[in-house]
Design a protein around this motif. Structure first.
Motif, PDB file in Angstrom:
ATOM      1  N   ARG A 381       4.796  18.497 -40.234  1.00  0.00           N
ATOM      2  CA  ARG A 381       5.439  17.358 -39.582  1.00  0.00           C
ATOM      3  C   ARG A 381       4.412  16.690 -38.673  1.00  0.00           C
ATOM      4  NH1 ARG A 381       7.193  19.044 -34.311  1.00  0.00           N
ATOM      5  NH2 ARG A 381       6.929  21.296 -34.056  1.00  0.00           N
ATOM      6  N   LEU A 382       4.694  15.451 -38.311  1.00  0.00           N
ATOM      7  CA  LEU A 382       3.774  14.695 -37.467  1.00  0.00           C
ATOM      8  C   LEU A 382       4.222  14.749 -36.011  1.00  0.00           C
ATOM      9  CD1 LEU A 382       3.223  11.530 -39.710  1.00  0.00           C
ATOM     10  CD2 LEU A 382       1.724  13.519 -39.464  1.00  0.00           C
ATOM     11  N   VAL A 383       3.269  15.025 -35.145  1.00  0.00           N
ATOM     12  CA  VAL A 383       3.537  15.025 -33.704  1.00  0.00           C
ATOM     13  C   VAL A 383       2.442  14.224 -33.015  1.00  0.00           C
ATOM     14  CG1 VAL A 383       4.670  17.276 -33.794  1.00  0.00           C
ATOM     15  CG2 VAL A 383       2.227  17.141 -33.260  1.00  0.00           C
ATOM     16  N   GLY A 384       2.690  13.860 -31.782  1.00  0.00           N
ATOM     17  CA  GLY A 384       1.704  13.096 -31.024  1.00  0.00           C
ATOM     18  C   GLY A 384       0.837  13.974 -30.160  1.00  0.00           C
ATOM     19  N   ASP A 385       0.057  13.328 -29.303  1.00  0.00           N
ATOM     20  CA  ASP A 385      -0.753  14.043 -28.316  1.00  0.00           C
ATOM     21  C   ASP A 385       0.113  14.568 -27.181  1.00  0.00           C
ATOM     22  OD1 ASP A 385      -2.937  13.260 -29.797  1.00  0.00           O
ATOM     23  OD2 ASP A 385      -3.509  11.624 -28.450  1.00  0.00           O
TER      24      ASP A 385
END
Length: 428
Positions: A381-385
């Motif tokens: 899955r995509l996550v941010g900083d």
């Protein structure tokens, strides 16, 4: 004892949590019981909270009311919910002298760590009721804002075509077979089609020479139907990225990476022809959500030429006091905790924790990082900083990942291409 308590009827865009309703009910019940348990007391409290916040994602919370009716002959109490029209308040002018929202009742971009509703009754001093000790972070919806911008661009392009018969053109050069780069180029082409921009695409093999790339750039520089040129980064390691980017005509440098554009961005009293798309998108989100920048403390995490450095320059142009946190910064969390605005662009998943964030700060997360997740069909899955789960409990506003800055980058590319075409053809 019969008690009619507050019930909020909300719009589809915003719902107050049930926990807050129960909390408010318990405090109201306790307050009026303490006020005078042996006498009959009837009151209607009208609540009309309109335009809670300037943020576009907020909507009107409709009128609701509370009726508290006490019977001394009854030993049991029942809570019932009832909605009233606002006009019913006029039947009891002496009971409720005033209801107002306290200045400490804040949502969205305000910075308090709690929200308080204050009622003023004729029979008692003002009573403050604590509703929630958590700030409700507003989601800055980059996907929606980007859609609005594309619609605005489409209208401008249609007008341009009608007035002078010109359609903006964007040329993209892709070298190599990186899947992520190919996806970006495909999305850009789709975005161009959606607003009416002509797109031109050149795909070169991974082992292509730098000279081949420069030749294509030269052709696009001379082509009057092309108003913007984009070289998809990163380039293969055997190519000199600086030479390639410098070859793009500054008047068509819609990516904003030409050193003359960056130099003008850094100098007071000078205006760049184009601003790099991702930093420009970050600032545009702040503007579209009416988040003040002037006089605020801003921290940019990361100092890349593509995002971090130009983002810091843009914030400085907006009269923010700017600090940059990078890989050599000691105790970065001490610096970020002082920031009213944080823009993070380092490519480190969940690096910025909730403890790094000042209560009420606004967070712009540029990072897009894949992390393993066996529950997802694609395995990640995509996550941010920024650790969204933690930071959203502290911040006043935050961009999601995905759906935050990403869509804005392409929207700003389209905007820069339109700007280039209008400038070249002297159209305002």
């Amino acid at each position: 004892m019969f008690v009619y308590v507050v019930m909020y009827r909300t719009s589809t865009l915003m719902r107050l949590r049930l926990l807050e309703q129960n909390f408010l009910y318990e405090h109201l019940r306790h307050y009026y019981k303490t006020l005078n348990p042996n006498s009959n007391f009837r009151a209607i409290i009208g609540l009309r909270l309109q335009s809670i916040c300037k943020l576009h994602t907020m909507a009107l919370i409709d009128t609701a009311a509370t009726m508290i009716f006490t019977s001394s002959s009854s030993s049991s109490s029942t809570a019932r919910l009832l909605l009233f029209n606002n006009t019913k308040l006029h039947k009891f002018p002496n009971t409720i002298s005033n209801f107002r929202r306290s200045t400490s009742l804040h949502f969205g971009t305000s910075s308090p760590t709690s929200r308080t509703i204050v009622t003023h009754c004729s029979s008692s001093p003002a009573s403050a009721i604590q509703v929630n000790n958590e700030t409700l972070a507003t989601v800055i919806d980059g996907k929606r804002v980007a859609k609005d911008i594309r619609e605005e661009i489409a209208v401008e392009i249609s007008r341009m075509k009608e007035e002078i018969g010109i359609v903006p053109g964007l040329a993209v050069i892709l070298v190599g077979d990186r899947k992520d780069s190919a996806t970006y180029v495909r999305n850009k082409k789709k975005a161009c089609d959606s607003v009416g921009i002509n797109s031109y695409e050149v795909r070169l093999a991974e082992d292509s020479t730098e000279e081949e790339v420069l030749n294509h750039i030269s052709k696009f520089n001379d082509d009057p139907s092309v108003h913007g040129i984009l070289v998809q980064l990163p380039l293969p390691s055997h190519m000199n990225e600086q030479n390639v980017l410098n070859a793009v005509c500054i008047e068509k440098d819609v990516d904003g990476f030409h050193p003359l554009n960056i130099g003008r961005l850094a100098m007071r009293g000078r205006e760049p022809l184009f601003v790099p798309c991702t930093p420009k998108g970050c600032i545009e989100l702040l503007h579209r959500y009416d988040i003040p920048i002037k006089g605020k403390r801003a921290v940019v995490i990361g100092r890349s030429n593509i995002v971090g450095m130009p983002a810091a320059l843009l914030l400085q142009r907006e009269d923010a006091t700017v600090s940059i946190v990078h890989s050599r910064t000691k105790n970065p969390e001490e610096i970020t905790r002082q920031a009213d605005i944080i823009i993070s662009a380092v490519g480190q998943p969940n690096m910025v924790r909730g403890s790094w964030v000042k209560p009420g700060a606004v967070l712009i997360d540029v990072g897009i990082n894949p992390v393993e997740d066996p529950e997802c069909a694609r395995g990640y899955r995509l996550v941010g900083d920024i650790c969204y789960e933690e930071a959203s409990k502290v911040a006043s506003a935050i961009t999601p990942v995905p759906g935050g800055v990403g869509p804005m980058t392409i929207a700003m590319l389209l905007s820069n291409t339109l700007l280039s075409a209008k400038r070249i053809h002297n159209l305002r």
